[in-house]
Design a protein around this motif. Structure first.
Motif, short mmCIF file in Angstrom:
data_model
loop_
_atom_site.label_atom_id
_atom_site.label_comp_id
_atom_site.label_asym_id
_atom_site.label_seq_id
_atom_site.Cartn_x
_atom_site.Cartn_y
_atom_site.Cartn_z
N THR A 255 -2.97 6.18 6.20
CA THR A 255 -3.20 6.67 4.83
C THR A 255 -1.94 7.26 4.22
O THR A 255 -1.78 7.25 2.99
CB THR A 255 -4.31 7.72 4.83
N TYR A 258 -0.13 4.61 2.26
CA TYR A 258 -0.82 3.90 1.17
C TYR A 258 -0.11 4.07 -0.17
O TYR A 258 -0.17 3.17 -1.01
CB TYR A 258 -2.27 4.36 1.05
N THR A 341 -10.02 4.31 -2.37
CA THR A 341 -9.68 3.80 -1.04
C THR A 341 -9.45 4.94 -0.06
O THR A 341 -9.98 4.95 1.06
CB THR A 341 -8.44 2.91 -1.13
N LEU A 364 -8.89 2.51 6.70
CA LEU A 364 -8.23 2.34 5.40
C LEU A 364 -8.43 0.93 4.87
O LEU A 364 -8.75 0.74 3.68
CB LEU A 364 -6.73 2.65 5.54
#
Length: 583
Positions: A255, A258, A341, A364
């Motif tokens: 994450t 991201y 997300t 994820l």
């Protein structure tokens, strides 16, 4: 850009030959700048790259009429502009003024070009060290987030007591200034007596000013202490959630990276908007021949439309506004996709009964797939609302800019109030949307239902929301400043040769502030990306925590999904509240 473009044949005007030759160097260097200006007018974005003649034909390019050069396109990469001809015969005084303006603009252009070359050289010599500084920032940001898992409590209380100490010092300093000025002549004049002054240092020479400051700081200190006394349990929950957020990120490390996907998608949005804007802007005014050659023999002055003005040209401004609106919508959709997300990934961590064994594989990727497949409409609708409000704010800013010179105070006041209201509305909608996306990621309901559920859930926990939101924001902002400031100080000492051990490795620079500012700005943006993920994690866990409290009671049939540490703090808080109520 509304002036005539003149391409004279100098041989028809012998008296101008010397002047034109004198300006030859200036015109050659100005040619590239004029090429860019006219490229937005001719109606073809390729003219940003390639020069054209007055008929809109490319100069010196293969498979074009001007491939070998002609009478109006003598050189393959030059667009000549001669300010002498038409202006000299029609308006002599204006022509000299035009020459003066051209001289000044070209001089500033050449100076800017020299500075630009030096900046480019600095980047070429220091890019390697800039990259090292940004990598250090990434490593420190990652380490800081992981350390919050173990030091969140200590760090938070240090910040709280640091604020109390800073305000206390301010009170003491104001009292010292007030007592020092009380015995001086002229310092006892009131603020209302001296009126308004642009020199603010005058007010600092009055004892009443320091008395007002001291009272205000004392009120702030009392409010902070009272909040700490009554909200100490909530602060412990906030600390526990911060630790839980660090733990969740440690289990789902993907994450943290991201934001790279978000940056890539935003770059696509910006490129789409920019290309569309170039095509729209370059489809405006273009050139066609006029009768100006009778006034100035030997010249070719061009200014009109290719094919005449159409309905399309009249609505270019409207199309620009539509392009801007689509850009805002796409940007907000990209941000909403990222929030949904991340929320889905962190929610899968929270609702795993046995952590980390029950956390699904690739959380994820699974959350991103669900958001794209099932929640695109909800994300688009939520981002549409934000885009509409932002578009209204842009229009209000435009109107405010136009009304700055107006004498209508009522209109300016109304615009100012509307700007303030829509600013508040935008931030409120963003706050609601952020929590709505979390509820969408958890339950998969539509946007309106999720917004309603999130709003009422937050209202039932409004005190927790206020404390957690401010505490988290302040702590993360402090982390951003700490990281970017530390790396910036290190870069300053390095690029200014203040570190003897590696002094020989410092590149030769024209302006040391070029790589320095780049490192500071890049470091802050990298830290901002990391800590935005952390903030989204804490917000998701908080909503899941509130839902967990309402849906479960801790029994064997309905156990809590929260961690044992968070459950322990919650139980202490409930027992303390019950004992206070009983007493």
């Amino acid at each position: 850009h509304n002036a005539f473009v003149v391409l004279p044949h100098v041989e028809h005007n012998p008296s101008l030959t010397g002047k034109v030759k004198g300006l030859n160097t200036v015109l050659f260097r100005l040619g590239k700048q004029m090429k860019h200006k006219n490229s937005w007018i001719h109606g073809d974005p390729r003219k940003v790259v390639y020069p054209t003649d007055s008929h809109g034909q490319f100069c010196g390019q293969k498979n074009t009429p001007n491939a070998g050069g002609n009478t109006t396109c003598h050189r393959p990469s030059l667009f000549l502009l001669n300010p002498f001809c038409c202006h000299l015969f029609s308006f002599p005084l204006f022509s000299h003024l035009t020459l003066l303006l051209y001289h000044r603009s070209v001089t500033s252009l050449l100076s800017a070009k020299e500075v630009g070359i030096k900046i480019f050289e600095d980047y070429a010599n220091s890019w390697y060290w800039i990259l090292i500084g940004l990598v250090i920032t990434m490593a420190v940001s990652l380490l800081f987030i992981l350390l919050l898992r173990y030091t969140a409590g200590v760090l938070l209380w240090l910040v709280v007591f640091g604020v109390i100490a800073a305000v206390g010092y301010g009170i003491w300093h104001c009292y010292w200034e007030y007592s020092d000025l009380s015995g001086k002549s002229g310092a006892n004049v009131t603020i209302s007596d001296i009126g308004f002054h642009t020199d603010l240092s005058i007010y600092l020479q009055l004892s009443q000013t320091w008395l007002v400051f001291m009272i205000l700081l004392s009120v702030i200190e009392v409010i902070i202490v009272i909040m700490l006394v009554f909200l100490r349990t909530r602060l412990r929950i906030a600390v526990a959630l911060l630790k839980e957020g660090s733990k969740a990120i440690s289990y789902i490390m993907s994450t943290l990276f991201y934001p790279i996907i978000t940056f890539f998608l935003l770059a696509i949005c910006i490129a789409y908007w920019a290309v569309t804007a170039v095509f729209l802007a370059s489809s405006g005014y273009t050139f066609s021949q006029t009768n100006i050659t009778k006034v100035c023999p030997g010249s070719q002055c061009m200014f009109a439309f290719y094919g005449g003005e159409s309905v399309y040209h009249r609505y270019i401004l409207v199309l620009h506004l539509c392009n801007l609106f689509v850009f805002l919508w796409l940007v907000n959709f990209t941000i909403a996709l990222g929030q949904c997300t991340l929320a889905g990934a962190f929610a899968s961590y929270y609702w795993a009964l046995k952590k980390p064994n029950d956390i699904p594989a690739c959380p994820l990727y699974s959350s991103f797939s669900r958001a794209i497949r099932y929640h695109t409409g909800s994300l688009a609708f939520g981002s549409l609302i934000v885009a509409v409000v932002q578009m209204v704010r842009i229009v209000l800013e435009y109107l405010d800019h136009k009304l700055k010179g107006s004498q209508n105070a009522c209109a300016r006041y109304l615009i100012c109030c509307l700007k303030c209201c829509f600013w508040c509305l935008e931030h409120f909608i963003k706050f609601i949307n952020r929590n709505a996306y979390i509820m969408i990621a958890i339950y998969g309901k539509n946007f309106c239902t999720s917004s309603k559920d999130a709003f009422f859930l937050l209202m039932r926990n409004v005190i927790r929301v206020a404390v957690l939101d401010k505490v988290t924001d302040f702590l993360l902002f402090l982390g951003k400043l700490l990281i970017s400031g530390s790396v910036g100080i290190l870069a300053f000492f390095f690029f200014t040769h203040k570190i003897p051990a590696i002094q020989e490795e410092v590149p030769s620079l024209n302006y040391y502030w070029v790589p320095l500012l780049t490192v500071i700005f890049g470091s802050y943006m990298i830290a901002h990306g990391f800590f935005n993920v952390y903030a989204m994690c804490v917000d998701t866990l908080f909503l899941c925590f509130c839902e967990d409290l309402e849906r479960n009671d801790g029994s064997s049939s309905r156990p809590y999904y929260m961690s044992p540490g968070l459950h322990k703090i919650l139980r202490k808080g409930e027992e303390g509240a019950k004992s206070c109520a009983a007493s």
